[in-house]
Every structure is written in structure tokens, then in C-alpha cells.
Design a protein around this motif. Structure first.
Motif, PDB file in Angstrom:
ATOM      1  N   HIS A 138       0.822  -1.209   0.000  1.00  0.00           N
ATOM      2  CA  HIS A 138       0.000   0.000   0.000  1.00  0.00           C
ATOM      3  C   HIS A 138       0.862   1.268   0.000  1.00  0.00           C
ATOM      4  N   GLN A 139       1.958   1.241   0.768  1.00  0.00           N
ATOM      5  CA  GLN A 139       2.833   2.406   0.865  1.00  0.00           C
ATOM      6  C   GLN A 139       3.922   2.421  -0.200  1.00  0.00           C
ATOM      7  N   ARG A 140       4.004   1.329  -0.981  1.00  0.00           N
ATOM      8  CA  ARG A 140       4.981   1.210  -2.066  1.00  0.00           C
ATOM      9  C   ARG A 140       6.424   1.089  -1.574  1.00  0.00           C
ATOM     10  N   THR A 141       6.625   0.871  -0.282  1.00  0.00           N
ATOM     11  CA  THR A 141       7.989   0.728   0.232  1.00  0.00           C
ATOM     12  C   THR A 141       8.629  -0.579  -0.201  1.00  0.00           C
ATOM     13  N   VAL A 142       7.815  -1.548  -0.614  1.00  0.00           N
ATOM     14  CA  VAL A 142       8.360  -2.827  -1.040  1.00  0.00           C
ATOM     15  C   VAL A 142       9.212  -2.685  -2.300  1.00  0.00           C
ATOM     16  N   ARG A 143       9.001  -1.629  -3.072  1.00  0.00           N
ATOM     17  CA  ARG A 143       9.790  -1.438  -4.293  1.00  0.00           C
ATOM     18  C   ARG A 143      11.262  -1.244  -3.975  1.00  0.00           C
ATOM     19  N   PHE A 144      11.563  -0.560  -2.887  1.00  0.00           N
ATOM     20  CA  PHE A 144      12.961  -0.334  -2.530  1.00  0.00           C
ATOM     21  C   PHE A 144      13.611  -1.615  -2.006  1.00  0.00           C
ATOM     22  N   VAL A 145      12.833  -2.441  -1.296  1.00  0.00           N
ATOM     23  CA  VAL A 145      13.359  -3.716  -0.807  1.00  0.00           C
ATOM     24  C   VAL A 145      13.607  -4.663  -1.963  1.00  0.00           C
ATOM     25  N   ALA A 146      12.705  -4.652  -2.959  1.00  0.00           N
ATOM     26  CA  ALA A 146      12.817  -5.565  -4.094  1.00  0.00           C
ATOM     27  C   ALA A 146      14.063  -5.297  -4.931  1.00  0.00           C
ATOM     28  N   TYR A 289       0.243 -22.216   2.847  1.00  0.00           N
ATOM     29  CA  TYR A 289      -0.634 -21.060   2.629  1.00  0.00           C
ATOM     30  C   TYR A 289       0.169 -19.838   2.168  1.00  0.00           C
ATOM     31  N   THR A 290       1.358 -19.666   2.731  1.00  0.00           N
ATOM     32  CA  THR A 290       2.192 -18.547   2.300  1.00  0.00           C
ATOM     33  C   THR A 290       2.590 -18.704   0.842  1.00  0.00           C
ATOM     34  N   TRP A 291       2.895 -19.924   0.441  1.00  0.00           N
ATOM     35  CA  TRP A 291       3.266 -20.195  -0.958  1.00  0.00           C
ATOM     36  C   TRP A 291       2.108 -19.890  -1.898  1.00  0.00           C
ATOM     37  N   LEU A 292       0.892 -20.235  -1.493  1.00  0.00           N
ATOM     38  CA  LEU A 292      -0.274 -19.937  -2.328  1.00  0.00           C
ATOM     39  C   LEU A 292      -0.413 -18.426  -2.548  1.00  0.00           C
ATOM     40  N   GLY A 293      -0.271 -17.659  -1.483  1.00  0.00           N
ATOM     41  CA  GLY A 293      -0.344 -16.207  -1.633  1.00  0.00           C
ATOM     42  C   GLY A 293       0.823 -15.658  -2.422  1.00  0.00           C
ATOM     43  N   PHE A 294       1.981 -16.311  -2.291  1.00  0.00           N
ATOM     44  CA  PHE A 294       3.181 -15.840  -2.981  1.00  0.00           C
ATOM     45  C   PHE A 294       3.056 -15.983  -4.494  1.00  0.00           C
ATOM     46  N   GLN A 295       2.232 -16.918  -4.944  1.00  0.00           N
ATOM     47  CA  GLN A 295       2.042 -17.079  -6.388  1.00  0.00           C
ATOM     48  C   GLN A 295       1.413 -15.835  -7.006  1.00  0.00           C
ATOM     49  N   VAL A 296       0.646 -15.106  -6.228  1.00  0.00           N
ATOM     50  CA  VAL A 296       0.085 -13.827  -6.690  1.00  0.00           C
ATOM     51  C   VAL A 296       1.082 -12.701  -6.462  1.00  0.00           C
ATOM     52  N   PHE A 297       1.717 -12.702  -5.285  1.00  0.00           N
ATOM     53  CA  PHE A 297       2.623 -11.612  -4.931  1.00  0.00           C
ATOM     54  C   PHE A 297       3.843 -11.558  -5.853  1.00  0.00           C
ATOM     55  N   ARG A 298       4.377 -12.696  -6.251  1.00  0.00           N
ATOM     56  CA  ARG A 298       5.597 -12.686  -7.069  1.00  0.00           C
ATOM     57  C   ARG A 298       5.350 -12.167  -8.479  1.00  0.00           C
ATOM     58  N   ARG A 299       4.096 -12.164  -8.914  1.00  0.00           N
ATOM     59  CA  ARG A 299       3.776 -11.628 -10.237  1.00  0.00           C
ATOM     60  C   ARG A 299       3.180 -10.220 -10.167  1.00  0.00           C
ATOM     61  N   ARG A 300       3.026  -9.714  -8.956  1.00  0.00           N
ATOM     62  CA  ARG A 300       2.361  -8.420  -8.786  1.00  0.00           C
ATOM     63  C   ARG A 300       3.261  -7.263  -9.224  1.00  0.00           C
ATOM     64  N   ASP A 301       2.638  -6.277  -9.833  1.00  0.00           N
ATOM     65  CA  ASP A 301       3.348  -5.055 -10.200  1.00  0.00           C
ATOM     66  C   ASP A 301       3.500  -4.205  -8.943  1.00  0.00           C
ATOM     67  N   LEU A 302       4.748  -3.978  -8.547  1.00  0.00           N
ATOM     68  CA  LEU A 302       5.001  -3.224  -7.333  1.00  0.00           C
ATOM     69  C   LEU A 302       4.927  -1.722  -7.555  1.00  0.00           C
TER      70      LEU A 302
END
Length: 302
Positions: A138-146, A289-302
Motif C-alpha cells: 500500500h505504501q509502495r515501500t516494497v519497491r525499494f526492498v525488491a 498457505y504462504t506459498w499460495l499467496g506468494f504465487q500472486v505476490f511474485r507476479r504483482r506489479d510493485l
């Protein structure tokens, strides 16, 4: 090997940083206060129940004039209390006599605290850890970590930070048990209760893994913290319904192990192999369960 070492190092660095940041937030304070409130209320209720039972027994026995009748009544009251407590342990153990027998080795006040904590943790965690990934999205801070590490290390680090936070708060929850027990119970075994509380500490932390799996899944599926909180609560509620339904439906009992609520009882089995298998189940549930969510997160546009 170098890649694996870097992945784990990055995950641990993220966990440490996120834990330090979480401790300074109102969310951590709310979780700590809620958990301390649960521990205080359950401990106080236990003290009051014990006090009322002792007063009722003393009043009945004191009204008897004959000393032999008083001795017989005291023995009968003790036997009735033991039988009632044994029956309660049998219910908590899900009808397993072996687990019920091992539960009897714990001080009653510690057992009440641990069982109510296991019941409250899923809902407390869902209300405080829902944004472990969604908040950064939501805050877009993940872009800097990525830019500096992988998304997998980011998610793992976030998970570890929440487990460490729960473990710290669970440790704080022991304080009301010892304080209230020592202040209001005349024959309170402080050392024995303290050691028993230490034995339940890893149980609460390992159980947090099982709960954080669905919560982490929900947090990776949506971008907003509000939507993540609602989805996490919905996931846990559906899993709770699934666990209850599977437990009472012949042939479908294995489905309950897809829910975190099925992993509470076996932590109190006297056989270490059962406890280790249960801990592995919590870790596997979290990973799945984390892996299931990660399948969406790893393809998400940050």
C-alpha cells in the motif's frame, strides 16, 4: 549454496528490521495489551472459581457437627473436584486419555492460560499481522526492498518478524499468571508454575506459524491493509468452520489438518515425536498457505 546463504541472510535482516519497527508501532502495543488482558482475565477467573469452590465446600463442611462426617465430606469434595477436573481434561484432549493424562501434569492455572491463549491467538494475530505484506504494498515501500533482495526473502523475513513478535508478547503474558496466582492463591507453586509456563512458551510460538500462514496468504492477495484484515479474518473463520465440520463428519477428519485449529492438542502429547510432528505440521501449513499467496505476490506489479 551462495544463493541460499544470501536468501537466508536477507530474510533474517528483514526480520530483524521489521521486528524493531513493529515494536515501536501501536499495532504491537495493541497486541501486547490484548494478550495481557486475556492472560489477566483468564487468571483472575481461575482464581475466583477456585475461591468460590473452596468457600462453598468450607461452608458445607463447616455446618457438620461430627468430625468424622467432616472428614468424609472433605474427602468426597476432593474426589468430586478431581473427577470434574479429569473430565475437563478429557474434553480438552479431544477424548484422548494419553493426552489428558499428560495435561494433568501441568498446574491448572498454567493450563487454563495456555489453552485460552491458543484459542485467542488466531484472532489476535489476524487483527495485528494482516498487513505484513499488504502494508508495504500500500505504501509502495516494497519497491525499494525488491531492488536489494528477492520477494521470497522479503515474505519470509516478514513472517519471522511476526513469529518473534508473538513469542515476545507470549513471554509477557506469563507475568499476569504469576502475579495473580502468587497474590491470590495461598498455596501457589511459583517455581513450578514458572517452569510450566516456560514449557508452554514454544508451543505458542510454533502455533503462531500455523496461524500466520493464512494471514500471510491474505496479505499477499490484496494491496490495501483494510482489505487484508477483512480477508484474513474471513480465511480464519472459514478454516474454523471447516475444522469443526471435518471433526464431526466421518471420513473427512483429515481435512481439519488444513486448518491451524487442529494443531493445538498434540502439542500436549507426552511423546516427543508427536510434538515434533505437530510442530512440523504447523510449519508446513504456514509454508503451504504462504506459498499460495506468494504465487500472486511474485507476479504483482510493485
Amino acid at each position: 549454496m551462495a544463493t541460499s546463504s544470501t536468501f537466508l541472510r536477507d530474510a533474517w535482516l528483514i526480520a530483524g528490521f521489521d521486528l524493531r519497527e513493529s515494536i515501536r508501532t501501536r499495532r504491537a502495543l495493541v497486541l501486547a495489551l490484548l494478550y495481557l488482558l486475556v492472560a489477566s482475565i483468564t487468571s483472575y477467573i481461575y482464581v475466583e472459581v477456585v475461591k468460590l469452590a473452596q468457600e462453598a465446600a468450607s461452608e458445607v463442611i463447616g455446618g457438620m457437627g461430627d468430625a468424622n462426617e467432616q472428614l468424609a465430606a472433605t474427602a468426597a469434595a476432593g474426589a468430586a473436584q478431581d473427577a470434574g477436573y479429569t473430565g475437563l481434561l478429557y474434553v480438552i484432549a479431544g477424548g484422548d486419555n494419553v493426552i489428558a493424562g499428560h495435561l494433568a501434569t501441568y498446574p491448572a492455572m498454567v493450563l487454563v492460560f495456555a489453552w485460552f491463549s491458543l484459542g485467542a491467538l488466531p484472532w489476535l494475530i489476524s487483527l495485528t499481522s494482516y498487513d505484513l505484506v499488504a502494508g508495504d504494498l500500500h505504501q509502495r515501500t516494497v519497491r525499494f526492498v525488491a531492488l536489494r533482495t528477492s520477494r521470497g526473502a522479503f515474505v519470509l523475513g516478514k513472517l519471522l518478524s511476526q513469529v518473534l513478535l508473538v513469542a515476545m508478547i507470549a513471554g509477557l503474558g506469563m507475568i499476569p499468571v504469576l502475579v495473580i496466582g502468587g497474590a491470590f492463591l495461598p498455596r501457589f507453586d511459583f517455581l513450578g508454575s514458572f517452569l510450566a509456563l516456560l514449557a508452554t512458551w514454544p508451543i505458542l510460538a510454533l502455533f503462531a506459524f500455523a496461524v500466520l500462514g493464512p494471514v500471510a496468504c491474505a496479505s499477499q492477495l490484496v494491496r490495501g491493509p483494510g482489505a487484508a484484515r477483512a480477508l484474513a479474518l474471513f480465511f480464519l473463520f472459514v478454516l474454523w468452520i471447516l475444522g469443526v465440520w471435518a471433526a464431526f463428519t466421518p471420513g473427512l477428519s483429515a481435512l481439519q489438518y488444513l486448518t491451524p485449529f487442529a494443531y493445538k492438542t498434540l502439542f500436549f502429547h507426552p511423546d516427543l515425536s508427536y510434538r515434533l510432528l505437530n510442530a512440523a505440521g504447523c510449519a508446513a501449513l504456514c509454508a503451504g498457505y504462504t506459498w499460495l499467496g506468494f504465487q500472486v505476490f511474485r507476479r504483482r506489479d510493485l
